[in-house]
Design a protein around this motif. Structure first.
Motif, PDB file in Angstrom:
ATOM      1  N   GLU A 168       0.836  -1.210   0.000  1.00  0.00           N
ATOM      2  CA  GLU A 168       0.000   0.000   0.000  1.00  0.00           C
ATOM      3  C   GLU A 168       0.874   1.265   0.000  1.00  0.00           C
ATOM      4  O   GLU A 168       0.751   2.123   0.875  1.00  0.00           O
ATOM      5  N   THR A 170       0.935   4.053  -1.456  1.00  0.00           N
ATOM      6  CA  THR A 170       0.326   5.398  -1.537  1.00  0.00           C
ATOM      7  C   THR A 170      -0.763   5.581  -0.492  1.00  0.00           C
ATOM      8  O   THR A 170      -1.453   6.599  -0.495  1.00  0.00           O
ATOM      9  N   SER A 175      -3.612  12.439  -3.258  1.00  0.00           N
ATOM     10  CA  SER A 175      -3.663  11.913  -4.625  1.00  0.00           C
ATOM     11  C   SER A 175      -2.491  12.388  -5.481  1.00  0.00           C
ATOM     12  O   SER A 175      -1.945  11.627  -6.286  1.00  0.00           O
ATOM     13  N   GLY A 178       0.616  10.568  -4.349  1.00  0.00           N
ATOM     14  CA  GLY A 178       0.473   9.179  -4.753  1.00  0.00           C
ATOM     15  C   GLY A 178       0.782   8.990  -6.226  1.00  0.00           C
ATOM     16  O   GLY A 178       1.448   8.025  -6.615  1.00  0.00           O
ATOM     17  N   MET A 182       3.708   6.659  -7.943  1.00  0.00           N
ATOM     18  CA  MET A 182       3.428   5.685  -9.003  1.00  0.00           C
ATOM     19  C   MET A 182       4.273   5.974 -10.252  1.00  0.00           C
ATOM     20  O   MET A 182       4.731   5.052 -10.930  1.00  0.00           O
ATOM     21  N   THR A 199      -2.257  -3.765  -2.978  1.00  0.00           N
ATOM     22  CA  THR A 199      -3.136  -2.608  -2.859  1.00  0.00           C
ATOM     23  C   THR A 199      -4.582  -3.069  -2.869  1.00  0.00           C
ATOM     24  O   THR A 199      -4.898  -4.174  -3.324  1.00  0.00           O
ATOM     25  N   ASP A 201      -6.705  -0.636  -4.039  1.00  0.00           N
ATOM     26  CA  ASP A 201      -7.178   0.463  -4.878  1.00  0.00           C
ATOM     27  C   ASP A 201      -7.037   0.109  -6.365  1.00  0.00           C
ATOM     28  O   ASP A 201      -5.934  -0.111  -6.865  1.00  0.00           O
ATOM     29  N   ILE A 204      -4.636   2.426  -8.329  1.00  0.00           N
ATOM     30  CA  ILE A 204      -3.216   2.157  -8.070  1.00  0.00           C
ATOM     31  C   ILE A 204      -2.799   0.869  -8.767  1.00  0.00           C
ATOM     32  O   ILE A 204      -1.736   0.804  -9.412  1.00  0.00           O
ATOM     33  N   HIS A 207      -1.634   0.827 -12.471  1.00  0.00           N
ATOM     34  CA  HIS A 207      -0.288   1.244 -12.872  1.00  0.00           C
ATOM     35  C   HIS A 207       0.615   0.036 -13.156  1.00  0.00           C
ATOM     36  O   HIS A 207       1.622   0.173 -13.851  1.00  0.00           O
TER      37      HIS A 207
END
Length: 227
Positions: A168, A170, A175, A178, A182, A199, A201, A204, A207
């Motif tokens: 995790e 970020t 934002s 983060g 990334m 993650t 998310d 995220i 990426h």
């Protein structure tokens, strides 16, 4: 292939009750890949990451890191493997509050027995690699959240590990910060760094070049990125 986990099971015992956490998980990652392990809270993704990072042992199964049987290693050898082959990036940074950015980054080299001058030079290069050459003498309290995570990434990369594990990364950032982290991960991967990131998310995970989804301790599917 740099990671080869096959038929990994992990159980915990609580009040004589056996609780299965990972159920027959197999995962292979090639050198230079960028993989996201995605799942909700309680899915087993952190347990899987801890096993990949040699911080925990599976109940059963096999695990090879760059062709080496990890599960057969003694504690001292396993500790050396973590130090020299695996870089860790955590959500909460885990920086030493009284040490400068340079001293934080140099810490793994100190554990590895590298001389002071060589440590400083390597730490400076690592900080420059993450865009913080102007923050060498700053302490964590003088840095933004994004800058703290960049220091943590520099520390993770200073030993030139075979794989970078990010938990995790970020999660504690806004934002904008983060997105910058990334972007840094993308650049590191383009330089050949193998990255495995956990993650919850979707944005995220997008990426990464490959997404592995885990729910209730089981891998549901793998999705190749269209790009």
């Amino acid at each position: 292939m740099i990671l080869d986990l096959r038929h990994i099971f992990k159980d915990y015992t609580q009040d004589k009750l056996v609780i299965p956490v990972l159920k027959d998980v197999s995962l292979q990652v090639d050198k230079g890949e960028y993989v996201a392990i995605m799942g909700p809270s309680g899915s087993g993704k952190t347990t899987l990451m801890n096993i990949i990072g040699c911080l925990d042992h599976p109940t059963s199964g096999s695990y090879e890191l760059d062709g080496q049987n990890v599960l057969g290693l003694k504690d001292r050898t396993l500790s050396d493997l973590r130090l020299n082959s695996i870089g860790f990036v955590f959500q909460s940074f885990h920086l030493m509050p009284r040490e400068t950015a340079l001293e934080n980054v140099a810490l793994p080299l100190s554990y590895a027995g590298v001389g002071k001058r060589a440590r400083r030079e390597a730490a400076k290069k690592a900080l420059d690699r993450v865009g913080l050459s102007d923050r060498v003498t700053f302490k964590p309290t003088q840095l933004s959240g994004g800058q703290k995570q960049r220091v943590a990434i520099a520390r993770a990369m200073v030993n030139n590990p075979k794989i970078l594990l990010a938990d995790e990364p970020t999660g504690a950032l806004d934002s904008k910060s983060g997105a910058q982290i990334m972007d840094l991960f993308r650049k590191l991967n383009e330089e050949g760094v193998t990255i495995v990131m956990i993650t919850h998310d979707e944005k995220i995970a997008a990426h990464a070049k490959r997404t592995l989804r885990i729910v209730d301790g089981e891998i549901l599917k793998e999705k190749e990125d269209a790009s």
